[in-house]
Design a protein around this motif. Structure first.
Motif, PDB file in Angstrom:
ATOM      1  N   SER A  33       0.860  -1.185   0.000  1.00 20.05           N
ATOM      2  CA  SER A  33       0.000   0.000   0.000  1.00 20.05           C
ATOM      3  C   SER A  33       0.893   1.231   0.000  1.00 20.05           C
ATOM      4  N   HIS A  34       0.261   2.401  -0.100  1.00 27.04           N
ATOM      5  CA  HIS A  34       1.000   3.668  -0.039  1.00 27.04           C
ATOM      6  C   HIS A  34       0.309   4.591   0.959  1.00 27.04           C
ATOM      7  N   ALA A  35       1.122   5.215   1.795  1.00 29.97           N
ATOM      8  CA  ALA A  35       0.608   6.158   2.790  1.00 29.97           C
ATOM      9  C   ALA A  35       0.757   7.572   2.243  1.00 29.97           C
ATOM     10  N   VAL A  36      -0.266   8.382   2.463  1.00 29.49           N
ATOM     11  CA  VAL A  36      -0.289   9.753   1.964  1.00 29.49           C
ATOM     12  C   VAL A  36      -0.359  10.710   3.158  1.00 29.49           C
ATOM     13  N   TYR A  37       0.560  11.683   3.165  1.00 23.49           N
ATOM     14  CA  TYR A  37       0.621  12.685   4.226  1.00 23.49           C
ATOM     15  C   TYR A  37       0.360  14.054   3.613  1.00 23.49           C
ATOM     16  N   ARG A  38      -0.255  14.939   4.388  1.00 20.79           N
ATOM     17  CA  ARG A  38      -0.610  16.260   3.879  1.00 20.79           C
ATOM     18  C   ARG A  38      -0.206  17.333   4.885  1.00 20.79           C
ATOM     19  N   VAL A  39       0.443  18.382   4.363  1.00 16.12           N
ATOM     20  CA  VAL A  39       0.762  19.540   5.199  1.00 16.12           C
ATOM     21  C   VAL A  39       0.154  20.782   4.559  1.00 16.12           C
ATOM     22  N   ASP A  40      -0.147  21.756   5.367  1.00 12.06           N
ATOM     23  CA  ASP A  40      -0.706  23.016   4.869  1.00 12.06           C
ATOM     24  C   ASP A  40       0.361  23.818   4.148  1.00 12.06           C
ATOM     25  N   GLY A  41      -0.043  24.475   3.078  1.00 16.51           N
ATOM     26  CA  GLY A  41       0.838  25.390   2.368  1.00 16.51           C
ATOM     27  C   GLY A  41       1.800  24.684   1.440  1.00 16.51           C
ATOM     28  N   GLU A  42       2.764  25.440   0.960  1.00 11.34           N
ATOM     29  CA  GLU A  42       3.749  24.918   0.012  1.00 11.34           C
ATOM     30  C   GLU A  42       4.956  24.438   0.791  1.00 11.34           C
ATOM     31  N   GLY A  43       5.037  23.142   1.018  1.00 10.16           N
ATOM     32  CA  GLY A  43       6.138  22.573   1.776  1.00 10.16           C
ATOM     33  C   GLY A  43       7.353  22.303   0.905  1.00 10.16           C
ATOM     34  N   ASP A  44       8.457  21.937   1.551  1.00  6.90           N
ATOM     35  CA  ASP A  44       9.663  21.573   0.814  1.00  6.90           C
ATOM     36  C   ASP A  44       9.399  20.328  -0.037  1.00  6.90           C
ATOM     37  N   GLU A  45      10.053  20.286  -1.193  1.00 11.53           N
ATOM     38  CA  GLU A  45       9.871  19.110  -2.046  1.00 11.53           C
ATOM     39  C   GLU A  45      10.395  17.851  -1.361  1.00 11.53           C
TER      40      GLU A  45
END
Length: 538
Positions: free
Chosen positions: A470-482
């Motif tokens: 499987s693949h885990a997806v994480y989300r942060v607010d705004g434009e984060g570092d690549e």
């Protein structure tokens, strides 16, 4: 889109009534890649070297439900229903599990020396069609398994090792039942028929039935319940002749425990030899021994599984014959005979320093049945107490029907107070490899992550890792570092396939998404390069 299924909620939508959900469900997508609002820079690496994998302990827990088939307790509710209707009933249970951010189902596939699959050893189960031995016309286990995996729910194949029938007439069993063909293996006790665990051929039958499933189906685990020797009723279990023939002078109780231990050890060894990633777990009665009987026991005054059903769980843990143990702690906090708080502490001590995972069996069926159980918050208090014991790695609920009923809103409380975000199950040590689940054992990362605005939120795509389950997806607010480490608290999905649609992205807001690969042992890769997009306005 090539593959699509409805799956778990990504953020705060709640259960509002039995079978009903409020909010938008996250959607898992197939593996084709779409252009994102920020594509990788020319020549940039597909993965971020030097970025660590997420903490393999933080936020990890198994969240499961038991789906009982014996007596049509949970599924199928009506053995006379069409296959199509039965399938709908089952997928509704899975949808509820996914909506609650569960990640595992424990499905009873051998309830009475019978099978929910085409077995060379045992007849089709009567609980599917209402008639012992009748072919239901489809591969039931294949369907059960694939539907669970489509929602990224682990599938623990639940076997009852010794029970033959809940009635006492052998002639009512299917003609090809091994119990009917070998009546010398069978004992009548109480209101049912049981295999005698002291008969060597019985152990061979159980082991062969388990290995048949392990070898033919892509299950995640083999699961035994709490029935070994039957629970005491009037009179003694009639195995005196078997003891004389095979006991070799051993005390009766020690001999019975040795019979069960032999089965547990043999099944464990053969599962792990066949498929090292398949786990073996058991859910025993919640009290091993009372401290008044044995100083190593718990401060309880209850039936003792060691002495009454001859299940020496403590030995199984110490010897490493099980990968996980799920004691059935179906008592409230403060119970005078078996205090939940006392037992969670006792079981935590048993697994401490071992590779055996501890998942607590929770009695969801007891909600509303009087006393402390009239408070629908009792189970949420159990989970809060569990958090004080780092050895507790999750919970399994009996049973699926009770989560569907949501008595007094207890399931809503669990969801809102403890399961608002998805969770990845704990890392397990690969059997026989010497790998502890860290370092070189981690899967290769995904790559090619893109994100773009979608009518339903934000669409995130990636090229799957060849090592991933499987693949885990994480989300942060705004434009984060690549290239950035990810926080397990920012997990929004753990899915199969190559993409998701995130419907919880707020209109007009910008987010950065990171994707990791998770393998069959729940080891996790470092994140691939992140991708940023804004959800559409309005």
């Amino acid at each position: 889109m090539s593959w699509l299924n409805r799956t778990r909620m990504a953020a705060a939508a709640s259960l509002v009534s039995a079978g009903a959900l409020a909010g938008c469900a996250l959607t898992a997508l197939g593996g084709d890649e779409r252009a994102g609002s920020r594509a990788p820079a020319a020549g940039a690496p597909a993965e971020c070297s030097g970025v660590p994998a997420p903490d393999g302990a933080k936020g990890r827990e198994l969240r499961g439900i038991w789906i009982a088939t014996v007596g049509n307790i949970d599924w199928p509710k009506d053995p006379g229903a069409s296959a199509a209707e039965q399938k709908k009933q089952y997928t509704r249970l899975l949808d509820r599990a996914a909506a609650m951010n569960m990640n595992a189902v424990f499905v009873q596939i051998r309830p009475n020396s019978d099978a929910f699959y085409d077995s060379p050893h045992e007849p089709w189960s009567q609980w599917i069609t209402g008639e012992p031995g009748k072919d239901p016309g489809y591969d039931v286990l294949d369907f059960l398994l694939k539907e669970a995996h489509a929602r990224n729910l682990e599938f623990h194949a639940w076997f009852n090792p010794y029970r033959v029938s809940r009635q006492t007439d052998l002639k009512k069993l299917a003609p090809d039942s091994p119990a009917r063909r070998n009546p010398a293996w069978v004992r009548e006790y109480g209101d049912g028929l049981w295999y005698d665990p002291g008969v060597p051929e019985v152990r061979e039958l159980v082991t062969a039935s388990v290995l048949d499933v392990v070898n033919k189906y892509d299950i995640d685990a083999v699961h035994f319940d709490d029935y070994f020797y039957p629970y005491p009723e009037d009179g003694a279990f009639p195995d005196q002749a078997t003891h004389r023939a095979h006991g070799k002078g051993q005390d009766l109780g020690d001999w019975r425990r040795a019979n069960v231990n032999t089965l547990v050890r043999t099944v464990s060894e053969k599962i792990h030899a066949a498929k090292p990633h398949v786990r073996f777990g058991i859910s025993p009665f919640g009290v091993w021994r009372n401290a008044t009987t044995d100083p190593a026991g718990s401060d309880t005054r209850a039936l003792q599984s060691h002495d009454d059903v001859y299940a020496d769980t403590r030995t199984w843990i110490k010897e490493g014959w099980v990968d996980y143990v799920t004691p059935q702690l179906y008592w409230p906090i403060g119970d005078p005979a078996a205090d939940y708080a006392e037992l969670v502490g006792w079981w935590s001590e048993q697994v401490k320093g071992t590779d055996v995972r501890l998942y607590i069996g929770q009695g969801a069926y007891r909600v509303g049945q009087g006393g402390a159980w009239n408070d629908p918050a009792e189970l949420t208090r159990h989970l809060s107490l569990n958090a004080e014991h780092p050895e507790v790695d999750g919970d399994v609920y009996f049973s699926a029907s009770n989560l569907m009923d949501n008595t007094d809103g207890f399931a809503t409380r669990l969801r809102d107070e403890h399961y608002a975000r998805p969770a990845i199950p704990p890392v397990i040590a690969p059997n026989g490899t010497g790998d502890d689940g860290e370092g070189d054992g981690a899967p290769a990362p995904a790559h090619g992550v893109t994100a773009r605005a979608h009518a339903d939120g934000v669409e995130v795509r990636w090229k799957p890792s060849p090592d991933a389950a499987s693949h885990a997806v994480y989300r942060v607010d705004g434009e984060g570092d690549e290239c950035a480490a990810v926080d397990p608290d920012r997990l929004i999905a753990d899915v199969r396939g190559g993409g998701i649609i995130d419907p919880t992205a707020e209109p007009g807001r910008t987010y950065t998404y990171y994707v990791t690969a998770v393998d069959r042992y729940h080891r996790e890769s470092p994140p691939a390069r992140g991708a940023t997009a804004a959800a559409p306005e309005g």
